[in-house]
Design a protein around this motif. Structure first.
Motif, short mmCIF file in Angstrom:
data_model
loop_
_atom_site.label_atom_id
_atom_site.label_comp_id
_atom_site.label_asym_id
_atom_site.label_seq_id
_atom_site.Cartn_x
_atom_site.Cartn_y
_atom_site.Cartn_z
N SER A 15 0.84 -1.20 0.00
CA SER A 15 0.00 0.00 0.00
C SER A 15 0.87 1.24 0.00
N CYS A 17 0.25 5.82 -0.09
CA CYS A 17 -0.73 6.90 0.05
C CYS A 17 -0.26 8.16 -0.67
N VAL A 75 -6.71 9.17 -1.84
CA VAL A 75 -6.83 7.98 -0.98
C VAL A 75 -5.64 7.05 -1.18
N CYS A 76 -5.38 6.26 -0.17
CA CYS A 76 -4.32 5.25 -0.27
C CYS A 76 -4.76 4.15 -1.23
N GLN A 77 -3.79 3.50 -1.86
CA GLN A 77 -4.07 2.44 -2.82
C GLN A 77 -3.20 1.23 -2.54
#
Length: 100
Positions: A15, A17, A75-77
């Motif tokens: 992840s 961000c 948004v985080c991915q």
């Protein structure tokens, strides 16, 4: 024999961000690690959370690969690093993913 990182690959999910800058590589500066008996021509692809390719690299440092990517949006991915070899060659390596 990964057919340009499209089959028989190694995947790593992580992840990131917005505001992060990712550095993904398997080289030390401009040097590519040599591995006995292997041509080591790597190719990497970075996919976003919807499996769209957002970056790819072959031969950024010698025959090794590297990607630098600034994460944008709100948004985080979750990303997937797809690690393979150029063409139908064999290769080896260990990539590092860092945030700056």
């Amino acid at each position: 024999l990964t057919k340009s990182a499209t089959r028989i690959t190694v995947e790593c999910k992580f992840s990131a961000c917005p505001g992060n800058t990712l550095h993904i590589r398997d080289c030390d500066g401009s040097r590519c690690p040599k591995h006995k008996g292997v041509a080591n021509d790597q190719l990497i692809r970075l996919l976003n959370s919807t499996d769209n390719e957002v970056a790819t690299n072959d031969n950024s440092c010698g025959s090794c690969s590297a990607i630098t990517l600034a994460i944008k949006g709100s948004v985080c991915q979750t990303f997937t690093l797809v690690q393979g070899c150029k063409g139908n060659s064999a290769c080896v390596g260990a990539f590092t993913i860092t945030n700056a």
